[in-house]
Design a protein around this motif. Structure first.
Motif, PDB file in Angstrom:
ATOM      1  N   ARG A  64      12.297  19.313  -1.059  1.00  0.00           N
ATOM      2  CA  ARG A  64      12.981  20.556  -1.104  1.00  0.00           C
ATOM      3  C   ARG A  64      13.251  21.347  -0.513  1.00  0.00           C
ATOM      4  O   ARG A  64      14.407  22.677  -0.531  1.00  0.00           O
ATOM      5  CB  ARG A  64      12.708  20.237  -2.578  1.00  0.00           C
ATOM      6  N   ARG A  65      11.896  22.119  -0.280  1.00  0.00           N
ATOM      7  CA  ARG A  65      11.942  22.876   0.839  1.00  0.00           C
ATOM      8  C   ARG A  65      12.964  23.055   2.143  1.00  0.00           C
ATOM      9  O   ARG A  65      13.283  24.130   2.303  1.00  0.00           O
ATOM     10  CB  ARG A  65      10.309  23.451   1.076  1.00  0.00           C
ATOM     11  N   VAL A  66      13.078  21.234   2.595  1.00  0.00           N
ATOM     12  CA  VAL A  66      13.477  21.599   3.894  1.00  0.00           C
ATOM     13  C   VAL A  66      15.337  21.117   3.224  1.00  0.00           C
ATOM     14  O   VAL A  66      15.403  21.665   4.224  1.00  0.00           O
ATOM     15  CB  VAL A  66      13.192  20.418   4.549  1.00  0.00           C
ATOM     16  N   LEU A  67      15.452  20.497   2.679  1.00  0.00           N
ATOM     17  CA  LEU A  67      16.622  20.064   1.768  1.00  0.00           C
ATOM     18  C   LEU A  67      17.419  21.594   1.288  1.00  0.00           C
ATOM     19  O   LEU A  67      18.877  21.823   1.846  1.00  0.00           O
ATOM     20  CB  LEU A  67      17.248  18.895   1.053  1.00  0.00           C
ATOM     21  N   ALA A  68      17.018  22.474   0.422  1.00  0.00           N
ATOM     22  CA  ALA A  68      17.218  24.228   0.303  1.00  0.00           C
ATOM     23  C   ALA A  68      17.764  24.669   1.719  1.00  0.00           C
ATOM     24  O   ALA A  68      18.723  25.584   1.906  1.00  0.00           O
ATOM     25  CB  ALA A  68      16.777  24.196  -0.470  1.00  0.00           C
ATOM     26  N   ALA A  69      17.165  25.081   2.450  1.00  0.00           N
ATOM     27  CA  ALA A  69      17.054  25.374   4.173  1.00  0.00           C
ATOM     28  C   ALA A  69      17.694  24.530   4.479  1.00  0.00           C
ATOM     29  O   ALA A  69      18.926  25.524   5.463  1.00  0.00           O
ATOM     30  CB  ALA A  69      15.208  25.074   4.349  1.00  0.00           C
ATOM     31  N   ALA A  70      18.055  23.811   4.840  1.00  0.00           N
ATOM     32  CA  ALA A  70      19.796  22.717   5.102  1.00  0.00           C
ATOM     33  C   ALA A  70      20.651  23.573   4.185  1.00  0.00           C
ATOM     34  O   ALA A  70      21.985  22.923   4.771  1.00  0.00           O
ATOM     35  CB  ALA A  70      19.333  21.412   5.517  1.00  0.00           C
ATOM     36  N   GLU A  80      18.854  12.203   7.955  1.00  0.00           N
ATOM     37  CA  GLU A  80      17.010  12.819   8.269  1.00  0.00           C
ATOM     38  C   GLU A  80      16.829  12.000   9.265  1.00  0.00           C
ATOM     39  O   GLU A  80      16.774  10.447   9.450  1.00  0.00           O
ATOM     40  CB  GLU A  80      16.274  11.909   6.919  1.00  0.00           C
ATOM     41  N   VAL A  81      16.115  12.344  10.425  1.00  0.00           N
ATOM     42  CA  VAL A  81      15.585  11.913  11.730  1.00  0.00           C
ATOM     43  C   VAL A  81      13.708  11.370  11.337  1.00  0.00           C
ATOM     44  O   VAL A  81      13.408  12.477  11.078  1.00  0.00           O
ATOM     45  CB  VAL A  81      15.470  13.062  13.004  1.00  0.00           C
ATOM     46  N   MET A  87      12.551   8.004   0.922  1.00  0.00           N
ATOM     47  CA  MET A  87      12.298   8.016  -0.967  1.00  0.00           C
ATOM     48  C   MET A  87      12.894  10.030  -0.742  1.00  0.00           C
ATOM     49  O   MET A  87      13.515  10.600  -1.535  1.00  0.00           O
ATOM     50  CB  MET A  87      11.212   8.395  -0.598  1.00  0.00           C
ATOM     51  N   GLY A  88      12.798  10.531   1.084  1.00  0.00           N
ATOM     52  CA  GLY A  88      13.296  12.203   0.400  1.00  0.00           C
ATOM     53  C   GLY A  88      15.291  11.653   0.525  1.00  0.00           C
ATOM     54  O   GLY A  88      15.826  12.276   0.461  1.00  0.00           O
TER      55      GLY A  88
END
Length: 276
Positions: A64-70, A80-81, A87-88
């Motif tokens: 969530r921290r990364v997806l929100a930043a994107a 997603e690399v 799961m993400g």
């Protein structure tokens, strides 16, 4: 170079081949839920007994921290690399409502596990989720194919961060964003050897000790802008160690991540950038 079912893929380093193949890191108790990341523990009470629900939540929170930043990701195309078990990717589809998510991984065993884990979702909405074999340094996608490139705890394995940066910039559409979470090392002379002595994953080549500038500088060269780096180690390492303390004794090497952080040998970062 080998030819896989999904196209040409550079050879994997032996440690990566073993860890994510026969060894199946996702099956380790420390990585509950199949997310395979150290967790973002902000908001989780570490003083209370930690169980599997808290561990899974920590890994979801990292995504969530990364997806929100994107974001925002609504109706956007996301890749997603280093997707692992996907799961993400599933979390992104459920919570952020992108148009489509592509999970890319270099390891065919991981892709097989991802396709098995998400078979129903793949069958029901093949236009919204797919898993593709490819390397961070050689992505099998067209120019400008995605609005967001995300990666969670995979960049420490990438052998060529400059090539990854160039590929991320190439596959991003104008206005698209990169958001990545991983751990990086102190660049001072002798510190890589000190880190390897504490953490065998650096000694055996699974993780590569590099400073955060080894990625941010190539991102700028690749033409990305608004590059930002946020250290989040305070919300990663203590929580990880608190969780590991119920599984491993103090002398077990995975518990050396916290001492390494406290000695300034490494830290965890979220890196974001934008395609102009």
């Amino acid at each position: 170079m080998t030819i896989g079912a999904d196209g040409p893929v550079p050879a994997m380093r032996p440690a990566v081949q073993e860890t994510y193949g026969p060894a199946d890191l996702s099956a380790e108790p420390g990585f509950a839920g199949g997310f395979i990341n150290f967790g973002y523990w902000r908001g989780i009470e570490l003083g209370l007994p930690l169980g599997e629900p808290e561990r899974v939540r920590s890994q979801q929170e990292m995504y969530r921290r990364v997806l929100a930043a994107a974001g925002p990701l609504g109706e956007r195309r996301v890749v997603e690399v280093g997707c692992g078990l996907g799961m993400g990717c599933a979390l992104a589809l459920d919570e952020y409502r992108p148009a489509a998510v592509t999970g890319m991984d270099i390891h065919p065993d991981q892709l097989a596990r991802a396709r098995a884990a998400h078979g129903d979702r793949l069958a029901a909405a093949p236009d919204r989720l797919r898993f593709v074999r490819g390397a961070a340094e050689r992505m099998p996608f067209g120019d400008g194919e995605f609005d967001a490139v995300v990666s969670v705890e995979a960049a420490q394995h990438f052998p060529d961060l400059a090539a990854f940066a160039a590929e991320a910039a190439r596959v991003l559409a104008p206005g698209g964003r990169l958001a990545l979470a991983s751990f990086f090392a102190d660049p001072a002379e002798g510190r890589a050897a000190e880190l390897a002595a504490l953490l065998p994953s650096f000694a055996d080549g699974l993780d590569i000790a590099r400073p955060v500038a080894a990625l941010t500088a190539p991102l700028a060269v690749a033409g990305l802008t608004d590059i930002r780096v946020e250290p989040i180690g305070a919300d990663v390492w203590p929580g990880l160690d608190a969780w590991l303390s119920r599984l491993l004794p103090p002398g077990a090497w995975p518990r050396n991540f916290l001492p390494a952080y406290r000695r300034g040998l490494l830290d965890y970062h979220v890196i974001t950038a934008r395609h102009p």
